[in-house]
Scaffold this motif. Structure first.
Motif, mmCIF file in Angstrom:
data_model
loop_
_atom_site.group_PDB
_atom_site.id
_atom_site.type_symbol
_atom_site.label_atom_id
_atom_site.label_comp_id
_atom_site.label_asym_id
_atom_site.label_seq_id
_atom_site.Cartn_x
_atom_site.Cartn_y
_atom_site.Cartn_z
ATOM 1 N N GLY A 48 4.935 0.678 2.493
ATOM 2 C CA GLY A 48 5.689 1.818 1.990
ATOM 3 C C GLY A 48 4.897 3.112 2.021
ATOM 4 O O GLY A 48 3.929 3.256 2.758
ATOM 5 N N TRP A 69 15.982 0.593 -1.609
ATOM 6 C CA TRP A 69 14.542 0.489 -1.376
ATOM 7 C C TRP A 69 13.882 1.842 -1.148
ATOM 8 O O TRP A 69 12.679 1.927 -0.935
ATOM 9 N N ALA A 87 9.267 5.030 0.031
ATOM 10 C CA ALA A 87 9.716 3.682 0.373
ATOM 11 C C ALA A 87 8.943 2.651 -0.432
ATOM 12 O O ALA A 87 7.715 2.740 -0.554
ATOM 13 N N ASN A 88 9.658 1.670 -0.981
ATOM 14 C CA ASN A 88 9.016 0.567 -1.683
ATOM 15 C C ASN A 88 8.343 -0.362 -0.674
ATOM 16 O O ASN A 88 8.632 -0.319 0.529
ATOM 17 N N ASN A 90 7.893 -3.475 1.522
ATOM 18 C CA ASN A 90 8.838 -4.427 2.117
ATOM 19 C C ASN A 90 8.222 -5.824 2.083
ATOM 20 O O ASN A 90 7.273 -6.110 2.809
ATOM 21 N N ARG A 96 13.636 -2.880 8.144
ATOM 22 C CA ARG A 96 14.867 -2.339 7.578
ATOM 23 C C ARG A 96 14.957 -0.853 7.900
ATOM 24 O O ARG A 96 13.946 -0.190 8.133
#
Length: 222
Positions: A48, A69, A87-88, A90, A96
């Motif tokens: 992220g 997310w 962004a978190n 993944n 994604r």
């Protein structure tokens, strides 16, 4: 009507026509919504991160299309400004993506966001959590036909000691053995998670078969 008056009327008509034309053009420019962004695409790694996007606009704007997310801040603004995309991590192996829409009246702009999936681990880390040493500690990987791929002897694994074993590409299962000096008739025996721990990254990738002390690759790790 004499000739002078006639010319005067023509001049007035031309002046009024030009004024109306210029006024109309000015109204079009003022009413035209505009918006653009400094970046049309953003890419994140599995871990992220954050990225700032500049917005160039002449009116109010809002952002839509935000998935769970991502964190967008702020979600709206006016005229020129900026927003950040965070962004978190993944935790899935699949990548994604999404498309964010910056809407400004009748105008809009888009930013595509892509994030790669979790990188497959190619090593496994094992720690001796017991209070005694494990002699001739071995880690054996086999394929889905139970054919041995690697058999590595790490020697003595003392309490608190950590070792790292390479995972063969075709590995479907692994098991660990140690030598117990007190077991004269069965010097080698399988050892389970009771005395050992795997690295955090690998816990979800291998599941224990308690009846045989063997650890097949979890279906989610394939």
């Amino acid at each position: 009507m004499n000739f002078k008056n006639y010319l005067r009327l023509i001049g007035i008509a031309i002046f009024v026509g030009l004024s109306l034309t210029l006024t109309a053009c000015g109204s079009d420019d003022e009413d035209s919504d505009e918006v653009s962004v400094s970046m049309s695409s953003v890419n994140f790694s599995e871990s992220g991160g954050s990225q700032s996007i500049q917005v160039i606009s002449n009116t109010k704007w809002t952002i839509s299309g935000n998935p769970g997310w991502l964190t967008i801040s702020p979600m709206q603004g006016s005229n020129n400004g900026a927003f950040s995309i965070t962004a978190n991590t993944n935790t899935e192996k699949s990548s994604r993506n999404c498309v964010l829409y910056i809407n400004a009246g009748s105008a809009s702009a888009m930013v595509s966001v892509n994030q790669s999936g979790k990188v497959q681990e190619n090593k496994i880390t094992i720690t001796n959590n017991s209070t005694f040493s494990l002699y001739r500690f071995r880690v054996v990987f086999v394929n889905n036909k139970n054919e041995e791929l690697t058999d590595r002897d790490f020697g003595t694994l003392d309490p608190g000691t950590t070792i790292t074993a390479d995972i063969p590409t075709a590995a479907a299962e692994f098991y660990m053995t140690t030598y117990n000096q007190m077991w004269f008739f069965s010097p080698n025996y399988d050892i389970s998670y009771t005395y050992l721990s795997l690295s955090t990254a690998e816990i979800g990738n291998w599941s224990a078969n308690s009846s045989a002390n063997r650890y097949p690759k979890a279906s989610s790790a394939n």
